[in-house]
Scaffold this active site. Structure first.
Site, mmCIF file in Angstrom:
data_model
loop_
_atom_site.group_PDB
_atom_site.id
_atom_site.type_symbol
_atom_site.label_atom_id
_atom_site.label_comp_id
_atom_site.label_asym_id
_atom_site.label_seq_id
_atom_site.Cartn_x
_atom_site.Cartn_y
_atom_site.Cartn_z
ATOM 1 N N CYS A 140 0.841 -1.205 0.000
ATOM 2 C CA CYS A 140 0.000 0.000 0.000
ATOM 3 C C CYS A 140 0.873 1.250 0.000
ATOM 4 C CB CYS A 140 -0.927 -0.013 1.217
ATOM 5 S SG CYS A 140 -2.000 1.424 1.332
ATOM 6 N N CYS A 143 -0.478 4.093 2.138
ATOM 7 C CA CYS A 143 -0.286 3.878 3.591
ATOM 8 C C CYS A 143 1.171 4.099 3.992
ATOM 9 C CB CYS A 143 -0.660 2.449 3.984
ATOM 10 S SG CYS A 143 -2.241 1.901 3.363
ATOM 11 N N ASP A 144 2.096 3.569 3.207
ATOM 12 C CA ASP A 144 3.480 3.457 3.670
ATOM 13 C C ASP A 144 4.496 4.302 2.896
ATOM 14 O OD1 ASP A 144 2.663 1.663 5.611
ATOM 15 O OD2 ASP A 144 2.842 -0.046 4.266
HETATM 16 C C1 LIG Z 1 0.101 -3.915 5.867
HETATM 17 C C2 LIG Z 1 -1.057 -2.956 5.679
HETATM 18 C C3 LIG Z 1 -0.924 -1.654 6.122
HETATM 19 C C4 LIG Z 1 -1.977 -0.764 5.974
HETATM 20 N N1 LIG Z 1 -1.812 0.501 6.444
HETATM 21 C C5 LIG Z 1 -2.852 1.362 6.354
HETATM 22 C C6 LIG Z 1 -2.724 2.679 6.880
HETATM 23 O O1 LIG Z 1 -1.673 3.069 7.401
HETATM 24 N N2 LIG Z 1 -3.796 3.498 6.775
HETATM 25 C C7 LIG Z 1 -4.965 3.109 6.177
HETATM 26 O O2 LIG Z 1 -5.920 3.888 6.125
HETATM 27 N N3 LIG Z 1 -5.108 1.873 5.667
HETATM 28 C C8 LIG Z 1 -4.087 0.992 5.737
HETATM 29 N N4 LIG Z 1 -4.215 -0.254 5.207
HETATM 30 C C9 LIG Z 1 -5.466 -0.629 4.540
HETATM 31 C C10 LIG Z 1 -6.535 -0.955 5.595
HETATM 32 O O3 LIG Z 1 -6.002 -1.903 6.489
HETATM 33 C C11 LIG Z 1 -7.781 -1.522 4.914
HETATM 34 O O4 LIG Z 1 -8.259 -0.585 3.964
HETATM 35 C C12 LIG Z 1 -8.867 -1.755 5.957
HETATM 36 O O5 LIG Z 1 -8.406 -2.616 6.977
HETATM 37 C C13 LIG Z 1 -10.111 -2.379 5.315
HETATM 38 O O6 LIG Z 1 -11.021 -2.598 6.337
HETATM 39 P P1 LIG Z 1 -12.230 -3.610 6.224
HETATM 40 O O7 LIG Z 1 -13.013 -3.399 7.465
HETATM 41 O O8 LIG Z 1 -12.906 -3.464 4.930
HETATM 42 O O9 LIG Z 1 -11.625 -5.088 6.210
HETATM 43 P P2 LIG Z 1 -10.341 -5.815 6.769
HETATM 44 O O10 LIG Z 1 -9.487 -4.958 7.609
HETATM 45 O O11 LIG Z 1 -9.750 -6.485 5.581
HETATM 46 O O12 LIG Z 1 -10.990 -6.915 7.719
HETATM 47 C C14 LIG Z 1 -11.749 -7.972 7.208
HETATM 48 C C15 LIG Z 1 -12.316 -8.755 8.365
HETATM 49 O O13 LIG Z 1 -13.239 -9.714 7.874
HETATM 50 C C16 LIG Z 1 -13.041 -10.939 8.549
HETATM 51 N N5 LIG Z 1 -13.595 -11.983 7.667
HETATM 52 C C17 LIG Z 1 -13.322 -12.226 6.352
HETATM 53 N N6 LIG Z 1 -14.053 -13.257 5.902
HETATM 54 C C18 LIG Z 1 -14.808 -13.672 6.950
HETATM 55 C C19 LIG Z 1 -15.757 -14.715 7.138
HETATM 56 N N7 LIG Z 1 -16.100 -15.546 6.144
HETATM 57 N N8 LIG Z 1 -16.331 -14.875 8.362
HETATM 58 C C20 LIG Z 1 -16.017 -14.043 9.388
HETATM 59 N N9 LIG Z 1 -15.127 -13.027 9.266
HETATM 60 C C21 LIG Z 1 -14.535 -12.857 8.066
HETATM 61 C C22 LIG Z 1 -11.556 -11.001 8.812
HETATM 62 O O14 LIG Z 1 -11.263 -11.895 9.880
HETATM 63 C C23 LIG Z 1 -11.295 -9.533 9.175
HETATM 64 O O15 LIG Z 1 -11.584 -9.346 10.544
HETATM 65 C C24 LIG Z 1 -3.180 -1.171 5.343
HETATM 66 C C25 LIG Z 1 -3.316 -2.494 4.886
HETATM 67 C C26 LIG Z 1 -2.266 -3.385 5.049
HETATM 68 C C27 LIG Z 1 -2.418 -4.810 4.571
#
Ligand SMILES: Cc1cc2nc3c(=O)[nH]c(=O)nc-3n(C[C@H](O)[C@H](O)[C@H](O)COP(=O)(O)OP(=O)(O)OC[C@H]3O[C@@H](n4cnc5c(N)ncnc54)[C@H](O)[C@@H]3O)c2cc1C
Length: 315
Positions: A140, A143-144
């Site tokens: 990302c 992000c980084d």
């Molecule tokens: C290394 C890294 C660094 C990042 N740094 C930043 C940053 O500095 N700033 C920023 O804004 N964004 C950052 N991001 C991006 C950010 O993390 C994502 O945009 C954000 O987390 C997305 O949120 P979400 O709630 O959509 O899902 P996610 O965070 O992807 O969470 C998905 C959830 O769904 C659950 N899940 C999936 N399938 C199932 C299922 N079948 N049953 C039950 N549970 C399930 C998983 O266990 C998880 O808890 C980063 C991403 C990464 C990988």
């Protein structure tokens, strides 16, 4: 199969920023949400040490700390946070059926999907090593990228997102080397042109990553291989960005919801509504464009408000 079926108003699948924000709003609206965390409690942010762009944290925050705080906030208003993986759904009727760990059956008036997406990586052991160490591998740039200001970085990828990220990095970094595996880009011409015209981006076609080099703690360079000649060479770099796509975690919904060709859930524009009434989506599961914690939180909020209005209209 369980013999007792639980009936609830609002089920939230996923515990990232979208899921917990939806939970805060749904709980405060007396929807008594049940949230399943899945195998990655806290979601993608739990894999990063520094989050510096989420508003409200002037000194930054670690991903795990931020997600614990979001969980506490959701619990404070009565969210029932549970361990478990949703293995199957049936959205064919007015009541939405969901199975957890293949055994527990839940009947839900509304479902909020916040299952996120997973970044794809090359799979090289050295890449995974520095990714786990937090030592210079990232998927990302937004992000980084800031951590690599005035430094030299390498980015791998050939699509629109890779071009977008390379261009973003070029504004921060001294030099960006872009590795394209084949002899041409997959990106649209306009995106390719933008990258080609940027002075501090060097494009290496026909080139793949052979090894991520480092001192054991941090990345110091990338060994690349020219696929046409077989020659290897080393590029000094402190950051290695992987931009080869994401996979949305939406397989279990594919028989019931409209998805795009990559698997992202298609929502009605400007809302969190999916193709099935009463089923809503927030976060990266429907977002291949922004993919940020704050946008995930924002769309998680939208999903809870849409779910609340859906229930109110039915009363
Ligand atoms: C290394 C890294 C660094 C990042 N740094 C930043 C940053 O500095 N700033 C920023 O804004 N964004 C950052 N991001 C991006 C950010 O993390 C994502 O945009 C954000 O987390 C997305 O949120 P979400 O709630 O959509 O899902 P996610 O965070 O992807 O969470 C998905 C959830 O769904 C659950 N899940 C999936 N399938 C199932 C299922 N079948 N049953 C039950 N549970 C399930 C998983 O266990 C998880 O808890 C980063 C991403 C990464 C990988």
């Amino acid at each position: 199969m369980s013999d007792t079926i639980e009936k609830i108003k609002c089920l939230i699948i996923g515990s990232g920023p979208a899921g917990y924000t939806a939970a805060i709003y749904a709980a405060r609206a007396n929807m008594y949400p049940v949230l399943y965390q899945g195998t990655q409690p806290g979601g993608q942010l739990t894999t990063t040490n520094e989050v510096e762009n989420f508003p409200g944290y002037p000194d930054g925050v670690t991903g795990p700390d931020m997600m614990i705080q979001l969980q506490e906030q959701a619990k404070r208003f009565g969210t029932d946070v549970r361990d478990g993986w949703v293995t199957k759904v049936d959205f064919s009727g007015e009541i939405h059926k969901v199975w957890v760990n293949d055994t527990k059956e839940i009947h839900c008036e509304t479902v909020i999907i916040s299952t996120g997406a997973s970044a794809k990586y090359l799979g090289l052991p050295s890449e995974q090593h520095y990714l786990q160490m937090g030592g210079g591998v990232s998927a990302c740039a937004v992000c980084d990228g800031f951590f690599y200001r005035n430094q030299e970085v390498v980015i791998v990828g050939a699509g629109d997102s890779a071009c977008e990220e390379a261009h973003y990095l070029s504004k921060l970094c001294k030099k960006v080397t872009m590795l394209v595996r084949s002899e041409k880009f997959r990106a649209s011409r306009i995106m390719e042109e933008r990258v080609r015209k940027t002075e501090n981006i060097e494009i290496l076609l026909h080139t793949e990553t052979d090894e991520v080099l480092g001192d054991g703690n941090v990345v110091t360079g990338i060994r690349v291989k020219n696929r046409a000649t077989g020659e290897t060479s080393e590029i000094p770099a402190t950051g290695f960005f992987v931009a080869i796509g994401h996979k949305p975690n939406t397989d279990i919904f594919k028989d019931y919801l409209a998805l795009d060709e990559t698997g992202y859930i298609i929502n009605e524009p400007g809302t969190s509504k999916t193709s099935v009434p009463g089923v809503f989506v927030g976060g990266d599961a429907a977002d291949h464009v922004y993919r940020q914690a704050i946008t995930a939180a924002g769309t998680g909020c939208m999903a809870a408000l849409d779910a609340e209005r859906y229930l109110a209209a039915k009363e």
